[in-house]
Design a protein around this motif. Structure first.
Motif, PDB file in Angstrom:
ATOM      1  N   ASN A  35       0.824  -1.212   0.000  1.00 23.55           N
ATOM      2  CA  ASN A  35       0.000   0.000   0.000  1.00 23.55           C
ATOM      3  C   ASN A  35       0.856   1.258   0.000  1.00 23.55           C
ATOM      4  OD1 ASN A  35      -2.370  -1.491   0.001  1.00 23.55           O
ATOM      5  ND2 ASN A  35      -2.561  -1.463   2.222  1.00 23.55           N
ATOM      6  N   ASN A  38       2.348   1.641  -3.451  1.00 24.82           N
ATOM      7  CA  ASN A  38       1.272   2.016  -4.370  1.00 24.82           C
ATOM      8  C   ASN A  38       0.935   3.499  -4.226  1.00 24.82           C
ATOM      9  OD1 ASN A  38      -0.543   1.343  -6.429  1.00 24.82           O
ATOM     10  ND2 ASN A  38      -2.199   1.064  -4.971  1.00 24.82           N
ATOM     11  N   ASN A  39       0.859   3.994  -2.990  1.00 24.00           N
ATOM     12  CA  ASN A  39       0.586   5.405  -2.747  1.00 24.00           C
ATOM     13  C   ASN A  39       1.714   6.286  -3.284  1.00 24.00           C
ATOM     14  OD1 ASN A  39      -1.850   4.839  -1.502  1.00 24.00           O
ATOM     15  ND2 ASN A  39      -0.992   4.848   0.554  1.00 24.00           N
TER      16      ASN A  39
END
Length: 76
Positions: A35, A38-39
Motif C-alpha cells: 500500500n 502504491n501510494n
C-alpha cells in the motif's frame, strides 16, 4: 524393512502455530508495504504526466507490486 520405515515423524504443534502466526504477520507487513509503494507511485504519477513517466510507473508496478501481491497470496 529398513530402519527408516520404523521411525515415527513427530510434529511440533507449537512450532507450527508459531510459524503460522509469523507468516500472518509477514503477510500483513507485505500488505502495508504494498500500500505504501502504491501510494508513492500514485503521487509520482502526478509528476510524471508523460509517456515516459507512464512507462516508468507501469514498470514499477510490475516489478515491485505484482511480486509482493503474489507473495502475500501464497502466505495466506
Amino acid at each position: 524393512m529398513s530402519l527408516f520405515m520404523k521411525n515415527d515423524i513427530l510434529l511440533d504443534e507449537n512450532a507450527l502455530k508459531n510459524a503460522s502466526q509469523s507468516l500472518e504477520q509477514l503477510a500483513g507487513r507485505i500488505s502495508e508495504l504494498h500500500n505504501t509503494i502504491n501510494n508513492m507511485l500514485s503521487e509520482l504519477h502526478t509528476g510524471f504526466q508523460t509517456p515516459a513517466g507512464d512507462k516508468f510507473i507501469k514498470s514499477c508496478q510490475e516489478s515491485l507490486l505484482k511480486p509482493m501481491k503474489n507473495e502475500s497470496e501464497v502466505m495466506q
